[in-house]
Design an enzyme around this catalytic site. Sequence first.
Site, mmCIF file in Angstrom:
data_model
loop_
_atom_site.group_PDB
_atom_site.id
_atom_site.type_symbol
_atom_site.label_atom_id
_atom_site.label_comp_id
_atom_site.label_asym_id
_atom_site.label_seq_id
_atom_site.Cartn_x
_atom_site.Cartn_y
_atom_site.Cartn_z
ATOM 1 N N CYS A 175 0.816 -1.214 0.000
ATOM 2 C CA CYS A 175 0.000 0.000 0.000
ATOM 3 C C CYS A 175 0.850 1.264 0.000
ATOM 4 O O CYS A 175 0.492 2.264 -0.617
ATOM 5 C CB CYS A 175 -0.972 0.006 1.171
ATOM 6 S SG CYS A 175 -0.231 0.318 2.778
ATOM 7 N N HIS B 264 -1.833 1.650 7.051
ATOM 8 C CA HIS B 264 -2.273 1.828 5.669
ATOM 9 C C HIS B 264 -1.849 3.209 5.162
ATOM 10 O O HIS B 264 -1.452 4.083 5.936
ATOM 11 C CB HIS B 264 -3.800 1.673 5.595
ATOM 12 C CG HIS B 264 -4.322 1.465 4.214
ATOM 13 N ND1 HIS B 264 -3.726 0.652 3.292
ATOM 14 C CD2 HIS B 264 -5.421 1.991 3.578
ATOM 15 C CE1 HIS B 264 -4.415 0.663 2.169
ATOM 16 N NE2 HIS B 264 -5.442 1.475 2.311
ATOM 17 N N ASP C 54 -8.054 5.598 -2.927
ATOM 18 C CA ASP C 54 -7.244 4.499 -2.390
ATOM 19 C C ASP C 54 -7.054 3.482 -3.504
ATOM 20 O O ASP C 54 -7.896 2.614 -3.723
ATOM 21 C CB ASP C 54 -7.931 3.859 -1.179
ATOM 22 C CG ASP C 54 -7.041 2.816 -0.493
ATOM 23 O OD1 ASP C 54 -6.094 2.335 -1.127
ATOM 24 O OD2 ASP C 54 -7.311 2.492 0.677
#
Length: 640
Positions: free
Chosen positions: A204, A246, A261
């Site tokens: 991520c 994250h 995202d």
Amino acid sequence: MELKKDINAVSIDMLLIVHSEKRRAAQGTHSDQQADPSALLQRRGGFQGIGNGVRRWQKLEGNDLHGTQLTVEVHPRDAMPQLLKKFSLAKRLQGDKNGNTRPRQPGGKDAHAYPWDRSSLKSMSLDLRQFEKLDLHASQVTAKSGLDELVSDLLQEAHTDLERVRAIWIWICHHIEYDIAAAQEKDRQAFKPTDILRTQKTNCDGYAGLFERMCRIAGVQCMTVPGYSKGFGYQTGQSFSGEFDHAWNAVYLEGRWHLVDSTWGSGLVDTTTSKFTFLYNEFYFLTHPALFIEDHFPDNKNWQLLKPPQSLRQFENNMYHKSEFYNKGMLSAHPETSMIRTVNGKATVTIESCAPTLFMFMLNGKQEHGLLSLRKNGMKLEVYPPTMGTHKLQIFAKGNSDIYSSVLEYTLKCNYVDMGVRLPAELHQPVGPSWFSEQMGIMKPSHPDPIIHTSDGRCSISFSVEEGINVLASLHGDDGPITEETQRRYIFQLHWEKRTELKVQLPHAGKFALKIFVKKRQEPGNYIFVFNYLLCCANTKVNWPMFPESFGNWGQDNELLEPLSGVLPANRNIPFKLKLHGIAKVLVKGQDTWPLTLNHEGYWEGSCSTAGCQEVYVMVLENANHNFYSYILKYKVNAQ
């Protein structure tokens, strides 16, 4: 008072220490409470999704890191300090080749009114059809040796900042694979854009860093936002502390910031096989902040883009709707808390949707102990946990595909079990007629409610059936009937005046699921389950026999008046009366054969002796020119 200090050679590790001190001061956490960054996969919409810990801030190209700016806002002792971190290339600090200056932090005009007004899932007005040509182009662009060349190719069909961001988003979501090894090995570096471009894999951190870099090349202001997420391994009501798990992005479009995202937009990871599958999720592109906050909590509260912003405690306690909840047209769910306490052994959940939707549920992994009824604008679910204690309730919804996706999860706290509300294990979902049964050809039911109470163990249910549809019904109880044959033998199906009637006789007291299936006559394949009724009888004296067994030649419009019991007494003369269409002759065969005669009302009548036989058959001659009879009904005779 605000203190700002430029640090030209500050190390990344030092910044993490500063940040850790800030977090401990704000929340009273301890260093040994930091989250394990190896637990990095998340479940999205019923499948295994993606996410990763931010163990180090984004690693930039080795010879590009010339300067770092750290801004700390100092507040009174009792206020939560805000640490605004910004790592940037030296050339960005001076303005890049496109004239971009260092992006500003979000302010009051970036905050959206809270809550979501249901008008759109996006933070700006979008018609996704406008992106069809752009999306096709971006998804088909191949990776280049450098980012500049790749971005140049992507922007051939993009003419606005919004379209530039969209092209980059689509390319990343369709070309960058989630790197499970990088998520699990702390020392592995999968963050550099050039490495990501070469391997087309990252975690991520890398997704967010690549997105930011490509947006900057395209001349769009973009920032990476670290924070907490409700991803894989998330437990309802859990607390968040320590290291962030994250990272995502904010882009500056049409005068304010918007959230994306690309990690969660790209696909899914199945932790049982440790394999990634590309599965695009539109929800995480320019998501409305009031929806984004449900599973993303940023380091800096300003990045919530909410007014007022939520606290970490609110984030932990708020109801979490998965992205599929909104993707499949859900509007709201009640209760609005993820923890439900049963009342008299029952918990009730309702969901409102913007269109008719199919639902199912699982309690502790099984489709049992609940009544789910469909509504045109949602559903209602009543759950009866079989034991006291804590239970996991999952609710799934089905959109245009054949796949049910998880949309909600609840934790049930049960401190009382009503033993009188034991539901049959075979009571599947949904219960009761609805828009779906109408869609499948069953209309105008005599019993619109899903539960039918009968005092004598008998009931008659009727409904209109669309032309060309066959109906099949079966009866299921936890202690009988147990075979496929007997499951249908307690139901006798009749047709009159374009309606189908199901006569039901229960073998004993208790609760039964009456399942109803349909099939188009001209189409091959099996019958399709449509819905069921819950039949309840408290009369312990009930002990009805089965109906006679019918065979394939028993026509859709035939009618049986007597005998209805499938078991006949021995050594008795039994009267027969039934209506059959298109039949030349009818006879009843036991030890001997007795013909039936056609009366003026159209019924075949007569009688038969059960002496000396164990079975009695009703047989028909369909055409006077035929020389063979067909069986249509079979009765058993009691032993003498």
